[in-house]
Design a protein around this motif. Structure first.
Motif, PDB file in Angstrom:
ATOM      1  N   UNK A  92       0.810  -1.219   0.000  1.00 56.65           N
ATOM      2  CA  UNK A  92       0.000   0.000   0.000  1.00 56.65           C
ATOM      3  C   UNK A  92       0.846   1.273   0.000  1.00 56.65           C
ATOM      4  N   UNK A  93       2.094   1.177   0.446  1.00 53.74           N
ATOM      5  CA  UNK A  93       2.946   2.365   0.561  1.00 53.74           C
ATOM      6  C   UNK A  93       4.331   2.079  -0.005  1.00 53.74           C
ATOM      7  N   UNK A  94       4.750   2.921  -0.938  1.00 51.59           N
ATOM      8  CA  UNK A  94       6.094   2.833  -1.492  1.00 51.59           C
ATOM      9  C   UNK A  94       6.841   4.098  -1.103  1.00 51.59           C
ATOM     10  N   UNK A  95       7.960   3.933  -0.390  1.00 51.64           N
ATOM     11  CA  UNK A  95       8.797   5.067  -0.018  1.00 51.64           C
ATOM     12  C   UNK A  95       9.943   5.183  -1.013  1.00 51.64           C
ATOM     13  N   UNK A  96      10.134   6.381  -1.529  1.00 54.43           N
ATOM     14  CA  UNK A  96      11.190   6.659  -2.496  1.00 54.43           C
ATOM     15  C   UNK A  96      12.203   7.581  -1.832  1.00 54.43           C
TER      16      UNK A  96
END
Length: 213
Positions: free
Chosen positions: A122-126
């Motif tokens: 649900x969450x992608x950190x870049x």
């Protein structure tokens, strides 16, 4: 002196009755201890059951895609190296590149040096050298023309289910010939393909060429 056998038997019986609670408690304690020892696994077995945050598989040039309700690609995540962890199902990605798709609109690309995808997907950190890129698009029957857009920051968080990319770090936004700087980050809405800047915003706004209007 002669001992009365009947009195001796009575005395012994009374003594046993007085000691009976202690005897029962001792037997119960021994039984409980035996059951605990029998059902407690060896320490080595307990340690084996603890999941460590270690990779269970690594894929080079990995790809993860998801479809929308119509069966079209909603997003696609690519990485030079994809590392999956067994304990929380999270994924570390080297050089992640995510393509976000919307019907009748140009695909948007978000990327960075490193990335982290949570186990729920649900969450992608870049992280580091993060950017959002939307190419220019000519006007269509249903959509107006859009200018090329590039939003650069040190960090972005992609809320996948909400089609939102956000950050609280400074942003440099290029849209056509215009350049804006935001001190407190901003939010990109992929459904509307619009960028909202937060905090102090400075820069210059250039008029769009007539051909792009």
């Amino acid at each position: 002196m002669q001992l009365n056998p009947q009195r001796i038997k009575v005395s012994i019986g009374r003594t046993l009755l007085r000691l009976m609670p202690l005897i029962l408690m001792g037997a119960l304690t021994l039984t409980t201890f035996w059951l605990v020892q029998k059902n407690t696994p060896p320490e080595s077995s307990m340690l084996e059951r603890v999941r460590l945050h270690e990779p269970d598989y690594i894929i080079k040039d990995g790809t993860l895609s998801a479809l929308n309700e119509q069966g079209n690609t909603k997003y696609r995540i690519l990485g030079n190296k994809v590392t999956h962890y067994d304990d929380d199902a999270s994924i570390d990605i080297d050089a992640p590149r995510m393509r976000l798709f919307q019907p009748d609109k140009p695909p948007v690309t978000v990327k960075s040096d490193t990335g982290h995808l949570d186990g729920d997907l649900t969450t992608l950190e870049l992280i580091d050298n993060a950017s959002i890129f939307r190419p220019a698009q000519a006007a269509t029957a249903t959509e107006p023309a859009t200018l090329r857009m590039l939003a650069s920051s040190s960090y972005y968080k992609v809320l996948i289910n909400d089609d939102i990319v956000e950050t609280d770090r400074p942003i440099r936004l290029e849209q056509g010939m215009s350049i804006m700087h935001s001190s407190d980050g901003g939010t990109f809405n992929n459904i509307q393909q619009s960028m909202t800047l937060s905090g102090q915003v400075k820069g210059r706004i250039e008029r769009a060429p007539r051909s792009s209007q």
